[in-house]
Design a protein around this motif. Structure first.
Motif, PDB file in Angstrom:
ATOM      1  N   PRO A 267       0.818  -1.224   0.000  1.00  0.00           N
ATOM      2  CA  PRO A 267       0.000   0.000   0.000  1.00  0.00           C
ATOM      3  C   PRO A 267       0.848   1.270   0.000  1.00  0.00           C
ATOM      4  O   PRO A 267       0.816   2.071   0.943  1.00  0.00           O
ATOM      5  CB  PRO A 267      -0.812  -0.133   1.291  1.00  0.00           C
ATOM      6  N   LEU A 268       1.607   1.452  -1.061  1.00  0.00           N
ATOM      7  CA  LEU A 268       2.457   2.635  -1.175  1.00  0.00           C
ATOM      8  C   LEU A 268       1.624   3.827  -1.630  1.00  0.00           C
ATOM      9  O   LEU A 268       0.998   3.789  -2.684  1.00  0.00           O
ATOM     10  CB  LEU A 268       3.587   2.373  -2.168  1.00  0.00           C
ATOM     11  N   GLY A 269       1.600   4.874  -0.816  1.00  0.00           N
ATOM     12  CA  GLY A 269       0.881   6.100  -1.157  1.00  0.00           C
ATOM     13  C   GLY A 269       1.839   7.257  -1.340  1.00  0.00           C
ATOM     14  O   GLY A 269       3.072   7.085  -1.353  1.00  0.00           O
ATOM     15  N   THR A 270       1.274   8.443  -1.477  1.00  0.00           N
ATOM     16  CA  THR A 270       2.077   9.630  -1.749  1.00  0.00           C
ATOM     17  C   THR A 270       1.629  10.794  -0.877  1.00  0.00           C
ATOM     18  O   THR A 270       0.446  11.121  -0.840  1.00  0.00           O
ATOM     19  CB  THR A 270       1.955  10.051  -3.227  1.00  0.00           C
ATOM     20  N   GLU A 271       2.571  11.384  -0.174  1.00  0.00           N
ATOM     21  CA  GLU A 271       2.362  12.682   0.462  1.00  0.00           C
ATOM     22  C   GLU A 271       3.008  13.719  -0.453  1.00  0.00           C
ATOM     23  O   GLU A 271       4.227  13.758  -0.589  1.00  0.00           O
ATOM     24  CB  GLU A 271       3.050  12.748   1.827  1.00  0.00           C
ATOM     25  N   ARG A 272       2.198  14.524  -1.061  1.00  0.00           N
ATOM     26  CA  ARG A 272       2.731  15.537  -1.957  1.00  0.00           C
ATOM     27  C   ARG A 272       3.192  16.740  -1.133  1.00  0.00           C
ATOM     28  O   ARG A 272       2.465  17.256  -0.298  1.00  0.00           O
ATOM     29  CB  ARG A 272       1.659  15.935  -2.969  1.00  0.00           C
ATOM     30  N   GLY A 273       4.432  17.165  -1.378  1.00  0.00           N
ATOM     31  CA  GLY A 273       4.999  18.294  -0.659  1.00  0.00           C
ATOM     32  C   GLY A 273       5.362  19.419  -1.607  1.00  0.00           C
ATOM     33  O   GLY A 273       5.669  19.185  -2.783  1.00  0.00           O
ATOM     34  N   TYR A 274       5.340  20.633  -1.103  1.00  0.00           N
ATOM     35  CA  TYR A 274       5.589  21.819  -1.927  1.00  0.00           C
ATOM     36  C   TYR A 274       6.687  22.670  -1.311  1.00  0.00           C
ATOM     37  O   TYR A 274       6.918  22.615  -0.093  1.00  0.00           O
ATOM     38  CB  TYR A 274       4.315  22.663  -2.037  1.00  0.00           C
ATOM     39  N   HIS A 275       7.346  23.460  -2.156  1.00  0.00           N
ATOM     40  CA  HIS A 275       8.201  24.507  -1.601  1.00  0.00           C
ATOM     41  C   HIS A 275       8.176  25.744  -2.493  1.00  0.00           C
ATOM     42  O   HIS A 275       7.870  25.670  -3.686  1.00  0.00           O
ATOM     43  CB  HIS A 275       9.631  24.004  -1.343  1.00  0.00           C
ATOM     44  N   LEU A 276       8.516  26.859  -1.874  1.00  0.00           N
ATOM     45  CA  LEU A 276       8.764  28.122  -2.569  1.00  0.00           C
ATOM     46  C   LEU A 276      10.209  28.508  -2.313  1.00  0.00           C
ATOM     47  O   LEU A 276      10.727  28.312  -1.199  1.00  0.00           O
ATOM     48  CB  LEU A 276       7.838  29.225  -2.055  1.00  0.00           C
ATOM     49  N   LEU A 277      10.864  29.072  -3.321  1.00  0.00           N
ATOM     50  CA  LEU A 277      12.252  29.492  -3.172  1.00  0.00           C
ATOM     51  C   LEU A 277      12.364  30.986  -3.428  1.00  0.00           C
ATOM     52  O   LEU A 277      11.902  31.491  -4.459  1.00  0.00           O
ATOM     53  CB  LEU A 277      13.152  28.734  -4.146  1.00  0.00           C
ATOM     54  N   TYR A 278      12.998  31.694  -2.489  1.00  0.00           N
ATOM     55  CA  TYR A 278      13.253  33.133  -2.587  1.00  0.00           C
ATOM     56  C   TYR A 278      14.765  33.313  -2.674  1.00  0.00           C
ATOM     57  O   TYR A 278      15.487  33.215  -1.672  1.00  0.00           O
ATOM     58  CB  TYR A 278      12.685  33.845  -1.366  1.00  0.00           C
ATOM     59  N   ALA A 279      15.261  33.569  -3.873  1.00  0.00           N
ATOM     60  CA  ALA A 279      16.693  33.484  -4.139  1.00  0.00           C
ATOM     61  C   ALA A 279      17.530  34.442  -3.295  1.00  0.00           C
ATOM     62  O   ALA A 279      18.633  34.096  -2.870  1.00  0.00           O
ATOM     63  CB  ALA A 279      16.953  33.721  -5.622  1.00  0.00           C
ATOM     64  N   GLY A 280      17.052  35.630  -3.023  1.00  0.00           N
ATOM     65  CA  GLY A 280      17.867  36.613  -2.315  1.00  0.00           C
ATOM     66  C   GLY A 280      17.571  36.753  -0.842  1.00  0.00           C
ATOM     67  O   GLY A 280      17.997  37.728  -0.219  1.00  0.00           O
ATOM     68  N   GLU A 281      16.860  35.785  -0.244  1.00  0.00           N
ATOM     69  CA  GLU A 281      16.363  35.958   1.124  1.00  0.00           C
ATOM     70  C   GLU A 281      16.924  34.949   2.114  1.00  0.00           C
ATOM     71  O   GLU A 281      16.364  34.770   3.193  1.00  0.00           O
ATOM     72  CB  GLU A 281      14.833  35.851   1.113  1.00  0.00           C
ATOM     73  N   ALA A 282      18.020  34.294   1.800  1.00  0.00           N
ATOM     74  CA  ALA A 282      18.541  33.236   2.673  1.00  0.00           C
ATOM     75  C   ALA A 282      18.880  33.740   4.072  1.00  0.00           C
ATOM     76  O   ALA A 282      18.815  32.990   5.047  1.00  0.00           O
ATOM     77  CB  ALA A 282      19.772  32.593   2.038  1.00  0.00           C
TER      78      ALA A 282
END
Length: 415
Positions: A267-282
């Protein structure tokens, strides 16, 4: 005689770790994936070696909050109503593992595995010359409401019983540690043993490069099927066929697509994950900071500030959910103050079993095929250890820890 000793299917962090471990021990190794190493789910995670992260997504609060989770746009956990109806057995098994006693058992099993994680990954980091990618500043978790702070109590107490080190901080101490935080702080905890990787994709690339330097074989090709027999495994790729003494299935959420390897029975399922990247804000934060109520991390990395996390339980092939990205953007501004428009966004697929435990062990079809997938949020953390474990199994050796809770033949909906 087989063409190779071990064929590894999948070149994410788990598969590449397996290939490197096996080649370091002198085996003839084939690594195959249709995509460049580390370019899939391994590239977009929260960058954190989260050895403290033993609390599963299977939380008792899900049982009472499920109806809201299916319609709310302001929750870190989203469940597709359509997907739930199409996969009732997976959902019922997932919910069975949300019972309090079961969730505590899962946490203990993950804590045991996580206690060995650094010993599995550190040798690979050294072998790949990737020490410069590792930052050891711990991880900070904060809660912004009184209800959230109180709700964290049981989980923190469980972590303490399981021997996971952390330090309680006052709100003032947390702000001194991370002055860029703009949200209210009711509770804060620092996990000093945690580390983060400045660029997870680059880590996998360097491991892959070292694998090739040591004489490993790479095929950027799709493995369409496997067929086990008494003396080995036949591996069918787009561009040819190989025979191997053992095969390791480490294709993450796509493992069920490899015919004959046995994952199609699980029973392999999927947790879909997201990200946003802000290049100059590290510089907004100096270490991974997790916001409890928000359900995501702010992480400084080589490419900028990454806001990563949340969970969407939905089909692998479902379209990108713009609402998830909007949620992260809104909550990111609450956490850190106004942010510019993100430079990029990402959707990845965490391979997840209904009990939130990885699958490590022989396939139901043959002991010559070894499964290594289902790491959900912990692929980066546990990839190196999983690679060492399955290499041990391919060699006929007993790993130096109990992997019984992670065997493919376990019950995924215990009574």
């Amino acid at each position: 005689m087989p063409d190779i000793d071990i064929a590894v299917i999948g070149a994410g962090i788990v598969g590449t770790s397996t290939a490197l471990w096996a080649r370091m021990r002198g085996h003839r190794v084939l690594l195959a994936d249709p995509n460049p190493p580390g370019s899939g789910t391994s590239s977009g995670n929260a960058c954190t070696l989260a050895t403290y992260a033993c609390l599963p997504v299977n939380d008792p609060s899900v049982l009472t909050g499920l109806p809201k989770l299916m319609v709310s746009r302001d929750s870190p956990l989203a469940v597709s109503y359509v997907h739930a109806l199409r996969n009732p057995r997976w959902m019922l098994s997932f919910l069975a593992n949300c019972r309090a006693a079961r969730a505590r058992t899962i946490a203990g099993q993950l804590a045991d595995l996580l206690s060995h994680a650094d010993a599995g990954l550190n040798p690979l980091i050294a072998e790949a010359g990737a020490e410069d990618l590792v930052v050891a500043r711990g991880q900070l978790s904060v809660w912004s409401t009184e209800a959230g702070a109180q709700g964290a109590e049981a989980g923190l107490a469980l972590r303490q019983r399981l021997g996971i080190p952390f330090t309680e901080l006052s709100p003032e101490q947390a702000r001194e540690m991370e002055p860029g935080l703009r949200l209210p702080i009711e509770r804060a905890v620092h996990f000093p043993a945690a580390r983060h990787i400045r660029d997870p994709e680059e880590l996998v690339r360097r491991m892959h490069a070292r694998f090739l330097e040591l004489g490993g074989t790479w095929r950027q090709s799709t493995v369409t099927g496997t067929r086990a027999h008494d003396s080995g495994v036949e591996i069918t790729l787009d561009d040819g066929t190989y025979t191997a003494g053992h095969a390791v299935l480490a294709a993450g959420a796509f493992s069920k697509r490899v015919r004959g390897a046995g994952a199609e029975r699980l029973p392999l399922g999927t947790e879909r994950g997201y990200h946003l990247l802000y290049a100059g804000e590290a510089a907004r934060v100096t270490r991974p900071v997790g916001w409890g109520e928000g359900g995501f991390y702010a992480v400084p990395m080589a490419r900028g500030l990454r806001l990563a996390g949340t969970v969407e339980i939905a089909a692998l092939e479902a379209p990108e959910n713009a609402g998830r990205l909007d949620y992260i953007a809104r909550k990111g501004a609450e956490m850190l103050g106004p942010l510019p428009a993100p430079d990029s966004h990402w959707l990845g697929f965490r391979p997840t079993m209904p009990d939130a435990l990885p699958v490590l062990g022989p396939s139901p079809t043959s002991e010559r095929i070894i499964h290594a997938f289902g790491h959900q949020h912990l692929g980066l953390t546990l990839g190196g250890l999983s690679g060492r474990i399955v290499t041990d199994l391919a060699e006929g050796r007993q790993p130096n820890l109990d992997i019984t809770p992670f065997r493919p033949s376990r019950s995924f909906a215990p009574l």
